[in-house]
Write a protein that holds these residues in place. Structure first.
Motif, PDB file in Angstrom:
ATOM      1  N   CYS A  45       0.828  -1.205   0.000  1.00  0.00           N
ATOM      2  CA  CYS A  45       0.000   0.000   0.000  1.00  0.00           C
ATOM      3  C   CYS A  45       0.868   1.263   0.000  1.00  0.00           C
ATOM      4  N   CYS A  68       3.034   1.724   3.213  1.00  0.00           N
ATOM      5  CA  CYS A  68       4.186   0.821   3.309  1.00  0.00           C
ATOM      6  C   CYS A  68       5.244   1.187   2.263  1.00  0.00           C
ATOM      7  N   CYS A 126      -2.610  -5.186   1.201  1.00  0.00           N
ATOM      8  CA  CYS A 126      -1.155  -4.980   1.311  1.00  0.00           C
ATOM      9  C   CYS A 126      -0.535  -6.167   2.041  1.00  0.00           C
ATOM     10  N   CYS A 167       1.358  -4.699   5.588  1.00  0.00           N
ATOM     11  CA  CYS A 167       0.600  -4.229   6.767  1.00  0.00           C
ATOM     12  C   CYS A 167      -0.787  -4.876   6.916  1.00  0.00           C
TER      13      CYS A 167
HETATM   14 ZN   LIG Z   1       0.674  -1.600   3.803  1.00  0.00          ZN
END
Ligand SMILES: [Zn+2]
Length: 388
Positions: free
Chosen positions: A13, A16, A58, A61
């Motif tokens: 994402c 991140c 993601c 995360c």
């Molecule tokens: Zn992420």
């Protein structure tokens, strides 16, 4: 040579992605940095449709940064009715998430911040915003640990430490609870039960600055202690409630000079070494010869004695020979087989053995100077020389 566009191939994402370059730019959040990266990649690849993955897809995360309200309600469930003002956050992450993050960060120059660090900081900020409690790394009241994968939290509550001084007026009471025998009063149980009733919590421990024997009274300026309450519900209250509860219970313990302290005070009072003044009632086999005893006391005055670990404690303490100074020994009164003397001695002197000689293990002793066996009948600590 990797280019930014290579980032597009990872299922991560914006946040991140931004975190990969956390050490490069300052003044931006990871999310802002991620949006800039996304824009750069759109330009570089000439692909206006390019977007990083949605957080829930993601693979670093897994969307945990959108679950703060869930984590906070778990924390609040555990802290219901618990008084605290400071906290710290820790977290547990699955190793696959961390490994993927490390792999990507290394590929792009290792300028990143760890997800764990960002999570702890950001969730901490969120808690502060929602509750007004202060995030503090040093000695916080509450330590929160979040398992982000399984969505559960663990909270540990720092013990409450209350410093004070006690006097003990009984000759049948130990300082701490017997390990195998929970009933029966002790200084620890009398102070601890009162503290537990006021602060709430799970258990208590008394930390004393040394201890007197079960049959020795502790008078005068009192002995320092810290009572520790484990997992308290209350952290602030009027300490006179505690002293009055103990002192009015008439159980032979009196406490005073109370204050809230940190854990480090426990170590400090345990390390203190002060001379003590004792009042001793001693007893001979026959009537005491006052002049002889007076001479014996004078001879002991200011003398160094050698004390081998007394037989009565030899099972608990290592067998050593200690040198201790008898700073003062004075005869106060004589009556028949008994006499009263006042002794001031260096910390760690065994007073009963100083009088009796402990079958030669303490040398010289008052008995050896007097020339006939003397024993302690009653002993009181009347002053601890703290220089206050
Ligand atoms: Zn992420």
């Amino acid at each position: 040579m990797v280019s930014l566009s290579d980032l597009a191939s990872y299922p991560i994402c914006r946040r991140c992605a931004g975190r990969i370059f956390a050490m490069v730019g300052t003044g931006l959040t990871n999310l802002e940095r991620g949006s800039m990266l996304e824009f750069s990649i759109k330009c570089e690849k000439n692909d206006p449709e390019f977007n990083f993955a949605d957080p829930q897809n993601c693979e670093i995360c897994h969307g945990i940064f959108d679950k703060f309200s869930v984590f906070l309600s778990l924390v609040e469930d555990k802290l219901k009715e618990i008084e605290y003002s400071t906290f710290v956050v820790g977290s547990v992450f699955p190793k696959e998430w961390i490994e993927l993050e490390n792999k990507i960060q290394e590929a792009f120059g290792a300028h990143g911040e760890s997800i764990k660090k960002e999570f702890n900081r950001e969730f901490g900020k969120y808690i502060t915003a929602k509750t007004g409690k202060e995030y503090r790394k040093e000695d916080p009241d509450i330590t929160i640990a979040v398992n982000v994968e399984y969505e559960f939290v663990n909270v540990s509550i720092k013990s409450l430490f209350i410093y004070g001084k006690y006097r003990k007026y009984r000759r049948d009471m130990p300082q701490t609870r017997w390990i195998h025998k929970k009933d029966g009063d002790s200084i620890e149980s009398i102070i601890g039960e009162a503290a537990l009733r006021i602060a709430g919590g799970k258990n208590y421990y008394l930390h004393g600055s040394g201890r007197e024997d079960v049959d020795v009274r502790m008078l005068g300026n009192g002995r320092e202690f810290v009572i520790e309450v484990e997992a308290p519900i209350m952290r602030t209250f009027d300490l006179s409630i505690l002293s009055e509860t103990v002192n009015r219970s008439m159980k032979g313990v009196e406490i005073f000079d109370l204050s809230f302290v940190d854990r480090k005070t426990v170590k400090e009072i345990k390390e203190e070494k002060h001379s003590k003044v004792y009042d001793c009632i001693i007893e001979g086999d026959t009537d005491i010869d006052k002049l002889k005893l007076e001479e014996a006391c004078t001879e002991m005055n200011g003398k160094n004695i050698y004390q081998r670990t007394p037989l009565r404690v030899a099972q608990r303490r290592s067998d050593l020979i200690r040198t201790r100074k008898i700073e003062r020994m004075e005869l106060v009164a004589v009556e028949g087989k008994e006499a009263e003397i006042v002794v001031q001695a260096e910390a760690g002197t065994y007073i009963k053995e100083l009088i009796s000689g402990d079958s030669g293990r303490t040398n010289p002793s008052l008995s050896s100077k007097y020339g006939s066996q003397l024993n302690v009948k009653e002993l009181d600590v009347i002053k601890i020389c703290r220089g206050e």
